[in-house]
Write a protein that holds these residues in place. Structure first.
Motif, short mmCIF file in Angstrom:
data_model
loop_
_atom_site.label_atom_id
_atom_site.label_comp_id
_atom_site.label_asym_id
_atom_site.label_seq_id
_atom_site.Cartn_x
_atom_site.Cartn_y
_atom_site.Cartn_z
N PRO A 36 -4.15 19.44 1.93
CA PRO A 36 -4.13 18.32 2.90
C PRO A 36 -3.48 18.74 4.21
O PRO A 36 -2.54 19.53 4.22
N PRO A 37 -3.97 18.23 5.33
CA PRO A 37 -3.41 18.62 6.63
C PRO A 37 -1.99 18.09 6.81
O PRO A 37 -1.64 17.03 6.29
N PRO A 38 -1.16 18.83 7.53
CA PRO A 38 0.21 18.36 7.76
C PRO A 38 0.25 17.21 8.77
O PRO A 38 -0.62 17.09 9.63
N LEU A 39 1.23 16.37 8.63
CA LEU A 39 1.49 15.29 9.59
C LEU A 39 3.00 15.14 9.67
O LEU A 39 3.65 14.83 8.66
N GLY B 236 6.20 -1.06 12.73
CA GLY B 236 6.51 0.02 13.67
C GLY B 236 6.19 1.39 13.11
O GLY B 236 5.69 2.27 13.82
N HIS B 237 6.48 1.60 11.83
CA HIS B 237 6.18 2.88 11.19
C HIS B 237 4.67 3.08 11.11
O HIS B 237 4.16 4.17 11.38
N ARG B 238 3.94 2.02 10.73
CA ARG B 238 2.48 2.15 10.62
C ARG B 238 1.85 2.42 11.99
O ARG B 238 0.92 3.24 12.10
N ASP B 239 2.36 1.77 13.03
CA ASP B 239 1.83 2.01 14.37
C ASP B 239 2.11 3.44 14.82
O ASP B 239 1.28 4.09 15.47
N GLU B 240 3.29 3.94 14.47
CA GLU B 240 3.65 5.31 14.85
C GLU B 240 2.76 6.32 14.12
O GLU B 240 2.31 7.32 14.71
N VAL B 241 2.49 6.07 12.84
CA VAL B 241 1.59 6.95 12.09
C VAL B 241 0.21 6.94 12.74
O VAL B 241 -0.43 8.00 12.91
N ALA B 242 -0.26 5.77 13.12
CA ALA B 242 -1.58 5.66 13.75
C ALA B 242 -1.65 6.50 15.02
O ALA B 242 -2.67 7.14 15.31
N ALA B 243 -0.55 6.53 15.77
CA ALA B 243 -0.53 7.32 17.00
C ALA B 243 -0.54 8.82 16.71
O ALA B 243 -1.07 9.61 17.49
N ARG B 244 0.03 9.20 15.57
CA ARG B 244 0.17 10.63 15.26
C ARG B 244 -1.05 11.22 14.53
O ARG B 244 -1.08 12.44 14.32
N ILE B 245 -2.00 10.39 14.13
CA ILE B 245 -3.15 10.94 13.40
C ILE B 245 -4.37 11.12 14.29
O ILE B 245 -5.46 11.39 13.79
N GLU B 246 -4.18 11.01 15.60
CA GLU B 246 -5.32 11.16 16.50
C GLU B 246 -6.00 12.52 16.33
O GLU B 246 -7.23 12.63 16.34
N GLU B 247 -5.22 13.58 16.15
CA GLU B 247 -5.79 14.92 15.95
C GLU B 247 -6.59 14.97 14.65
O GLU B 247 -7.67 15.58 14.59
N LEU B 248 -6.08 14.31 13.61
CA LEU B 248 -6.81 14.28 12.34
C LEU B 248 -8.12 13.50 12.49
O LEU B 248 -9.14 13.86 11.89
N LYS B 249 -8.09 12.45 13.29
CA LYS B 249 -9.32 11.67 13.50
C LYS B 249 -10.41 12.52 14.15
O LYS B 249 -11.58 12.38 13.83
#
Length: 197
Positions: free
Chosen positions: A154-157, A23-36
């Motif tokens: 490094p960019p903030p997340l 669940g944590h990894r999936d949430e991180v994946a959702a939050r890095i869209e801007e970084l992508k």
């Protein structure tokens, strides 16, 4: 039954890691869209492939696997589970020449560093080199083919709202490499604590 020469010579690509909840990894994946979007040329790690590497063993003769199990079980038995949390983004080797962006872990009891150090010592007699670099527990977010300069660091997340989680086992993984990328298989799990189960 005696093994054939092919079986005896088989080598497995192995590493030992701790896992962060799906669940944590999936949430991180959702939050890095801007970084992508910002780093569109990077190779991003899928949530299924994210883990905290504690000891990379590399190409390993299959016949060593039982002894690796014994070493991992012994190390796991000597460490109690601990609560960790995701923290800030960092980069390797530096912000001026970044090849990897990663997400760190807040580990107040030093569980992961202790596991990494003890695995180094336990596996050295089997011929595995000890790690000379300092240990930084992290999840790899992406890799750059060409180093990237990050003048502002490094960019903030923002992951401060994600709940802390417990790490309660070591996992021995086998990796399979292909043109499509790596695939990891959990071969054995070793519970932390006095009974090691």
């Amino acid at each position: 039954m005696a093994r054939s020469d092919g079986e005896a010579a088989e080598r497995l690509r192995l590493f030992v890691a701790a896992e962060v909840p799906h669940g944590h990894r999936d949430e991180v994946a959702a939050r890095i869209e801007e970084l992508k979007q910002r780093f569109s040329g990077a190779r991003w790690t899928t949530p299924d492939n994210q883990h905290v590497t504690l000891k990379f063993l590399g190409s390993t003769p299959r016949e060593l696997v039982p002894e690796i199990h014994d070493a991992c079980r012994s190390v796991a038995r000597d460490h109690e589970p601990a609560t960790l949390a995701l923290s800030d983004v960092g980069s390797f080797p530096s912000a001026r020449r970044s090849r990897v962006l990663w997400l760190g872990l807040d580990d107040p009891k030093g569980l992961l560093a202790g596991l990494a150090s003890d695995l180094d010592r336990a596996l050295a007699p089997l011929g595995f080199a000890t790690e000379e670099r300092g240990f930084t527990p992290h999840l790899t977010l992406c890799r750059f083919k060409v180093p990237v300069k990050l003048p502002d660091g490094p960019p903030p997340l923002d992951v401060a709202d994600l709940a802390p989680f417990e790490v309660s086992e070591l996992v021995l993984f086998r990796s399979y490499l292909s043109p499509k990328g790596a695939r990891y298989e959990a071969l054995e799990r070793f519970g932390l604590g006095s009974d090691g189960t």
